[in-house]
Design an enzyme around this catalytic site. Structure first.
Site, PDB file in Angstrom:
ATOM      1  N   CYS A 176       6.189  -5.349   0.422  1.00  0.00           N
ATOM      2  CA  CYS A 176       6.337  -4.031  -0.197  1.00  0.00           C
ATOM      3  C   CYS A 176       6.222  -2.912   0.848  1.00  0.00           C
ATOM      4  O   CYS A 176       7.134  -2.749   1.655  1.00  0.00           O
ATOM      5  CB  CYS A 176       5.359  -3.898  -1.357  1.00  0.00           C
ATOM      6  SG  CYS A 176       5.921  -2.680  -2.553  1.00  0.00           S
TER       7      CYS A 176
ATOM      8  N   ARG B 232      12.812   3.624  -0.714  1.00  0.00           N
ATOM      9  CA  ARG B 232      11.463   3.548  -1.297  1.00  0.00           C
ATOM     10  C   ARG B 232      11.483   3.866  -2.785  1.00  0.00           C
ATOM     11  O   ARG B 232      12.266   4.692  -3.248  1.00  0.00           O
ATOM     12  CB  ARG B 232      10.523   4.534  -0.601  1.00  0.00           C
ATOM     13  CG  ARG B 232      10.260   4.202   0.840  1.00  0.00           C
ATOM     14  CD  ARG B 232       9.350   5.251   1.467  1.00  0.00           C
ATOM     15  NE  ARG B 232       8.063   5.304   0.793  1.00  0.00           N
ATOM     16  CZ  ARG B 232       7.246   6.351   0.839  1.00  0.00           C
ATOM     17  NH1 ARG B 232       7.600   7.430   1.501  1.00  0.00           N
ATOM     18  NH2 ARG B 232       6.099   6.314   0.217  1.00  0.00           N
TER      19      ARG B 232
ATOM     20  N   GLY C 201       0.870  -1.173   0.000  1.00  0.00           N
ATOM     21  CA  GLY C 201       0.000   0.000   0.000  1.00  0.00           C
ATOM     22  C   GLY C 201       0.897   1.209   0.000  1.00  0.00           C
ATOM     23  O   GLY C 201       1.863   1.252  -0.744  1.00  0.00           O
ATOM     24  N   GLU C 202       0.628   2.143   0.856  1.00  0.00           N
ATOM     25  CA  GLU C 202       1.458   3.346   0.956  1.00  0.00           C
ATOM     26  C   GLU C 202       2.012   3.383   2.377  1.00  0.00           C
ATOM     27  O   GLU C 202       1.259   3.582   3.334  1.00  0.00           O
ATOM     28  CB  GLU C 202       0.565   4.560   0.649  1.00  0.00           C
ATOM     29  CG  GLU C 202       1.277   5.734   0.065  1.00  0.00           C
ATOM     30  CD  GLU C 202       2.183   5.410  -1.126  1.00  0.00           C
ATOM     31  OE1 GLU C 202       1.703   4.851  -2.129  1.00  0.00           O
ATOM     32  OE2 GLU C 202       3.378   5.738  -1.041  1.00  0.00           O
ATOM     33  N   SER C 203       3.318   3.172   2.494  1.00  0.00           N
ATOM     34  CA  SER C 203       3.911   3.017   3.833  1.00  0.00           C
ATOM     35  C   SER C 203       3.752   4.269   4.696  1.00  0.00           C
ATOM     36  O   SER C 203       3.617   4.161   5.919  1.00  0.00           O
ATOM     37  CB  SER C 203       5.380   2.632   3.719  1.00  0.00           C
ATOM     38  OG  SER C 203       6.092   3.588   2.961  1.00  0.00           O
TER      39      SER C 203
ATOM     40  N   GLU D 274       0.913 -12.145  -2.975  1.00  0.00           N
ATOM     41  CA  GLU D 274      -0.553 -12.245  -2.865  1.00  0.00           C
ATOM     42  C   GLU D 274      -1.249 -11.937  -4.184  1.00  0.00           C
ATOM     43  O   GLU D 274      -2.450 -12.181  -4.322  1.00  0.00           O
ATOM     44  CB  GLU D 274      -1.074 -11.315  -1.745  1.00  0.00           C
ATOM     45  CG  GLU D 274      -1.109  -9.827  -2.064  1.00  0.00           C
ATOM     46  CD  GLU D 274       0.263  -9.140  -2.036  1.00  0.00           C
ATOM     47  OE1 GLU D 274       1.285  -9.829  -1.860  1.00  0.00           O
ATOM     48  OE2 GLU D 274       0.297  -7.904  -2.205  1.00  0.00           O
TER      49      GLU D 274
ATOM     50  N   ILE E 139       5.629  -3.560  -7.600  1.00  0.00           N
ATOM     51  CA  ILE E 139       4.811  -2.364  -7.866  1.00  0.00           C
ATOM     52  C   ILE E 139       5.360  -1.204  -7.037  1.00  0.00           C
ATOM     53  O   ILE E 139       5.240  -1.191  -5.814  1.00  0.00           O
ATOM     54  CB  ILE E 139       3.333  -2.615  -7.508  1.00  0.00           C
ATOM     55  CG1 ILE E 139       2.796  -3.825  -8.282  1.00  0.00           C
ATOM     56  CG2 ILE E 139       2.499  -1.369  -7.800  1.00  0.00           C
ATOM     57  CD1 ILE E 139       1.411  -4.274  -7.853  1.00  0.00           C
TER      58      ILE E 139
ATOM     59  N   HIS F 280       4.977  -8.800  -4.468  1.00  0.00           N
ATOM     60  CA  HIS F 280       3.607  -9.083  -4.007  1.00  0.00           C
ATOM     61  C   HIS F 280       3.178 -10.526  -4.296  1.00  0.00           C
ATOM     62  O   HIS F 280       2.441 -10.762  -5.266  1.00  0.00           O
ATOM     63  CB  HIS F 280       2.623  -8.146  -4.716  1.00  0.00           C
ATOM     64  CG  HIS F 280       2.714  -6.728  -4.261  1.00  0.00           C
ATOM     65  ND1 HIS F 280       1.972  -6.222  -3.210  1.00  0.00           N
ATOM     66  CD2 HIS F 280       3.475  -5.709  -4.695  1.00  0.00           C
ATOM     67  CE1 HIS F 280       2.267  -4.950  -3.029  1.00  0.00           C
ATOM     68  NE2 HIS F 280       3.179  -4.609  -3.925  1.00  0.00           N
TER      69      HIS F 280
HETATM   70  N1  GLN Z   1       5.718   2.758  -2.996  1.00  0.00           N
HETATM   71  C1  GLN Z   1       5.049   2.354  -1.797  1.00  0.00           C
HETATM   72  C2  GLN Z   1       5.717   2.946  -0.562  1.00  0.00           C
HETATM   73  O1  GLN Z   1       6.774   3.473  -0.672  1.00  0.00           O
HETATM   74  C3  GLN Z   1       5.011   0.852  -1.689  1.00  0.00           C
HETATM   75  C4  GLN Z   1       4.277   0.269  -2.860  1.00  0.00           C
HETATM   76  C5  GLN Z   1       3.626  -1.043  -2.593  1.00  0.00           C
HETATM   77  O2  GLN Z   1       3.362  -1.445  -1.455  1.00  0.00           O
HETATM   78  N2  GLN Z   1       3.300  -1.736  -3.668  1.00  0.00           N
HETATM   79  O3  GLN Z   1       5.180   2.901   0.486  1.00  0.00           O
END
Ligand code: GLN
Length: 186
Positions: free
Chosen positions: A79, A106, A47-49, A172, A134, A170
């Protein structure tokens, strides 16, 4: 049957729940610290850390997750989840749990359009894994206690330290249950 909690604050938690069920365990979405009491292991999804980190702090989940891991319970980050497990995040001042002795950079492969898939050799799991990357991070340092389970282009992409594991890709998002099964074996 084991019950695996999927941190469900943001990101692709639903896919992990499906993968855990396919691997033969039950999955529970976790949105508050109390949910940690009912699970045998925890997944931090992609997701978005930055967002997930802020929500962990807001909901008072940072210390409870550290205690969960300190009790020897397995934790798996993919990720953004791998970023959250790290000791240090290069160039960004954001929350990380420091449960895994790795440093990460990142978005180190570039933007969304540079997202890619590749077969990555994973000798401990048998055949290569299909890695879906991703906006993935790169693991720039692995501590001495960290075992590299898979590499891509000479860089660790799947690592383990005791009962904590992390993948920059990923699993999953594929139909291959081996990585989730491996997590269940911990
Ligand atoms: N780019 C996202 C981050 O830096 C991570 C991307 C992902 O979880 N697929 O948090």
């Amino acid at each position: 049957m084991k019950t695996i909690g999927i941190l469900a604050l943001q990101g692709d938690f639903a896919k992990h729940a499906e993968a855990i069920r396919a691997a033969g365990a039950s999955a529970l979405e976790v949105r508050e610290a109390a949910g940690l009491a009912n699970i045998d292991g925890l997944i931090l999804p992609g997701g978005e850390s930055t967002t997930i980190g802020k929500l962990l702090a807001r909901y008072g989940m940072v210390e409870p997750i550290k205690q969960f891991a300190a009790a020897g319970k397995p934790v798996f980050g993919t990720c953004a989840g791998a970023i959250l497990l790290a000791k240090h995040i290069e160039k960004y001042d954001q929350l990380c749990l420091g449960l895994l002795d790795i440093d990460v950079a990142r978005n180190a492969y570039g933007r969304q359009t540079e997202s890619f898939e590749a077969d990555i050799p994973a000798p401990s799991l048998g055949d290569p894994l299909r890695g879906v990357f991703i906006r993935a991070p790169v693991i720039t340092r692995t501590g001495t206690g960290v075992e590299v389970l898979a590499e891509y282009n000479g860089r660790a992409v799947f690592v383990r330290q005791g009962s904590i594991i992390a993948a920059t890709f990923h699993p999953e998002l594929t139909d291959d249950p081996r990585v989730h099964r491996f997590f269940l074996s911990l």
